[in-house]
Design a protein around this motif. Structure first.
Motif, PDB file in Angstrom:
ATOM      1  N   ARG A  15       0.810  -1.222   0.000  1.00  0.00           N
ATOM      2  CA  ARG A  15       0.000   0.000   0.000  1.00  0.00           C
ATOM      3  C   ARG A  15       0.847   1.278   0.000  1.00  0.00           C
ATOM      4  O   ARG A  15       0.311   2.357  -0.239  1.00  0.00           O
ATOM      5  N   ASN A  16       2.162   1.149   0.245  1.00  0.00           N
ATOM      6  CA  ASN A  16       3.019   2.342   0.329  1.00  0.00           C
ATOM      7  C   ASN A  16       4.297   2.138  -0.498  1.00  0.00           C
ATOM      8  O   ASN A  16       5.403   2.048   0.045  1.00  0.00           O
ATOM      9  N   PRO A  17       4.167   2.058  -1.805  1.00  0.00           N
ATOM     10  CA  PRO A  17       5.348   1.836  -2.643  1.00  0.00           C
ATOM     11  C   PRO A  17       6.185   3.113  -2.781  1.00  0.00           C
ATOM     12  O   PRO A  17       5.681   4.234  -2.619  1.00  0.00           O
ATOM     13  N   THR A  18       7.475   2.963  -3.121  1.00  0.00           N
ATOM     14  CA  THR A  18       8.390   4.085  -3.334  1.00  0.00           C
ATOM     15  C   THR A  18       9.039   3.914  -4.708  1.00  0.00           C
ATOM     16  O   THR A  18       9.474   2.807  -5.069  1.00  0.00           O
ATOM     17  N   PHE A  19       9.157   5.070  -5.470  1.00  0.00           N
ATOM     18  CA  PHE A  19       9.679   4.987  -6.826  1.00  0.00           C
ATOM     19  C   PHE A  19      10.901   5.899  -7.034  1.00  0.00           C
ATOM     20  O   PHE A  19      11.914   5.454  -7.567  1.00  0.00           O
ATOM     21  N   GLN A  20      10.808   7.190  -6.726  1.00  0.00           N
ATOM     22  CA  GLN A  20      11.905   8.161  -6.914  1.00  0.00           C
ATOM     23  C   GLN A  20      12.400   8.161  -8.372  1.00  0.00           C
ATOM     24  O   GLN A  20      13.595   8.035  -8.658  1.00  0.00           O
ATOM     25  N   GLU A  21      11.485   8.375  -9.313  1.00  0.00           N
ATOM     26  CA  GLU A  21      11.829   8.400 -10.738  1.00  0.00           C
ATOM     27  C   GLU A  21      11.372   9.730 -11.338  1.00  0.00           C
ATOM     28  O   GLU A  21      10.283  10.226 -11.034  1.00  0.00           O
ATOM     29  N   LYS A  22      12.232  10.294 -12.220  1.00  0.00           N
ATOM     30  CA  LYS A  22      11.959  11.612 -12.822  1.00  0.00           C
ATOM     31  C   LYS A  22      11.707  11.476 -14.318  1.00  0.00           C
ATOM     32  O   LYS A  22      12.410  10.723 -15.016  1.00  0.00           O
ATOM     33  N   PHE A  23      10.720  12.295 -14.791  1.00  0.00           N
ATOM     34  CA  PHE A  23      10.367  12.332 -16.206  1.00  0.00           C
ATOM     35  C   PHE A  23      10.274  13.789 -16.640  1.00  0.00           C
ATOM     36  O   PHE A  23       9.958  14.672 -15.837  1.00  0.00           O
ATOM     37  N   VAL A  24      10.523  14.027 -17.941  1.00  0.00           N
ATOM     38  CA  VAL A  24      10.481  15.386 -18.486  1.00  0.00           C
ATOM     39  C   VAL A  24       9.437  15.428 -19.601  1.00  0.00           C
ATOM     40  O   VAL A  24       9.524  14.671 -20.572  1.00  0.00           O
ATOM     41  N   PHE A  25       8.487  16.363 -19.427  1.00  0.00           N
ATOM     42  CA  PHE A  25       7.438  16.562 -20.432  1.00  0.00           C
ATOM     43  C   PHE A  25       7.715  17.851 -21.193  1.00  0.00           C
ATOM     44  O   PHE A  25       8.246  18.823 -20.648  1.00  0.00           O
ATOM     45  N   SER A  26       7.304  17.875 -22.463  1.00  0.00           N
ATOM     46  CA  SER A  26       7.319  19.093 -23.259  1.00  0.00           C
ATOM     47  C   SER A  26       5.929  19.711 -23.174  1.00  0.00           C
ATOM     48  O   SER A  26       4.941  19.115 -23.626  1.00  0.00           O
ATOM     49  N   LEU A  27       5.865  20.931 -22.588  1.00  0.00           N
ATOM     50  CA  LEU A  27       4.569  21.551 -22.312  1.00  0.00           C
ATOM     51  C   LEU A  27       3.829  21.906 -23.594  1.00  0.00           C
ATOM     52  O   LEU A  27       4.439  22.212 -24.631  1.00  0.00           O
ATOM     53  N   ILE A  28       2.506  21.897 -23.487  1.00  0.00           N
ATOM     54  CA  ILE A  28       1.610  22.230 -24.587  1.00  0.00           C
ATOM     55  C   ILE A  28       0.769  23.431 -24.158  1.00  0.00           C
ATOM     56  O   ILE A  28       0.183  23.429 -23.067  1.00  0.00           O
TER      57      ILE A  28
END
Length: 247
Positions: free
Chosen positions: A53-66
């Motif tokens: 119920r309490n997972p941890t990820f610490q992952e980053k992603f970059v989006f190009s805004l619209i």
């Protein structure tokens, strides 16, 4: 409301983890993962095995805004190896704060398909170009800068107070020293006094020095005067003696 275009500018999204997720497993611990969708761009985290119920990820992603699109859809799934993955919950991430301030660290609520609470997901959003207008949307007037106040040198000593506008000038040591009167001094001296141009109508001895006159002149002689003895004998009837004597 934004006054500049965000089209094509980068937005960083870091998935920290989830808390109090709905549990879809009855026997073992569930294996959650997170999916992000913005426009046509989609990202997926790795599966947190036995995250429960309490997972941890610490992952980053970059989006190009619209331009015009101000939300990201987040969905949490439970990974299964035999059957289809189980849907845990989803939600919408609003971008107004991160676009205005450049940073947002918040937890967002998740809901089931029936609208029930399904836990929370924590994301950190970072927008490096917040409030930086592009050249195509530059303002028509230059930014205002307050004028620099003039530098006034400090006084070495306390300056004298300003004179009151109605104050009288200080008296001179010798007042009216430069003033020349057109008139002689008063009363005039006996040597400089001029007599009147008109002669006096009274005689020089007027008025008399004293009154009544001295005793030598008063009382006056009796009138008529007494008869005088004639140097001739016998006296004749002179007109000056009246009445004539009897013979």
């Amino acid at each position: 409301m934004s006054t500049y275009s965000i089209q094509g500018q980068p937005l960083e999204v870091t998935v920290i983890g989830c808390t109090k997720l709905k549990d879809t497993e009855w026997i073992s611990r569930q294996d959650p993962y997170v999916c992000l969708e913005y426009g046509s761009t989609k990202f997926r985290t790795t599966t947190c095995t036995d995250g429960g119920r309490n997972p941890t990820f610490q992952e980053k992603f970059v989006f190009s805004l619209i331009e015009g699109l101000r939300e990201i859809i987040v969905t949490v799934w439970n990974s299964n190896t035999v059957t289809y993955d189980d849907f845990i919950g989803n939600g919408k991430i609003q971008l107004a704060k991160v676009l205005a301030e450049g940073y947002d660290d918040s937890s967002w609520s998740l809901q089931t398909k029936t609208g029930r609470h399904a836990g929370e997901v924590r994301l950190i959003l970072h927008f490096a170009n917040a409030n930086r207008p592009t050249s195509s949307f530059a303002p028509s007037a230059p930014p205002f800068h307050a004028p620099t106040p003039p530098q006034v040198p400090a006084y070495a000593t306390m300056p004298p107070p300003p004179a009151h506008p109605t104050a009288y000038p200080p008296p001179n040591a010798t007042p009216y020293a430069s003033f020349q009167s057109p008139y002689p001094s008063y009363p005039p001296s006996s040597g400089t006094y001029q007599t009147s141009m008109y002669s006096s109508p009274y005689p020089p001895g007027y008025p008399p020095t004293s009154y009544p006159p001295p005793p030598s002149a008063y009382p006056p002689n009796p009138y008529p005067p007494p008869p005088q003895a004639s140097p001739f004998y016998p006296p004749g009837p002179y007109p000056g003696v009246y009445p004539p004597p009897q013979y």
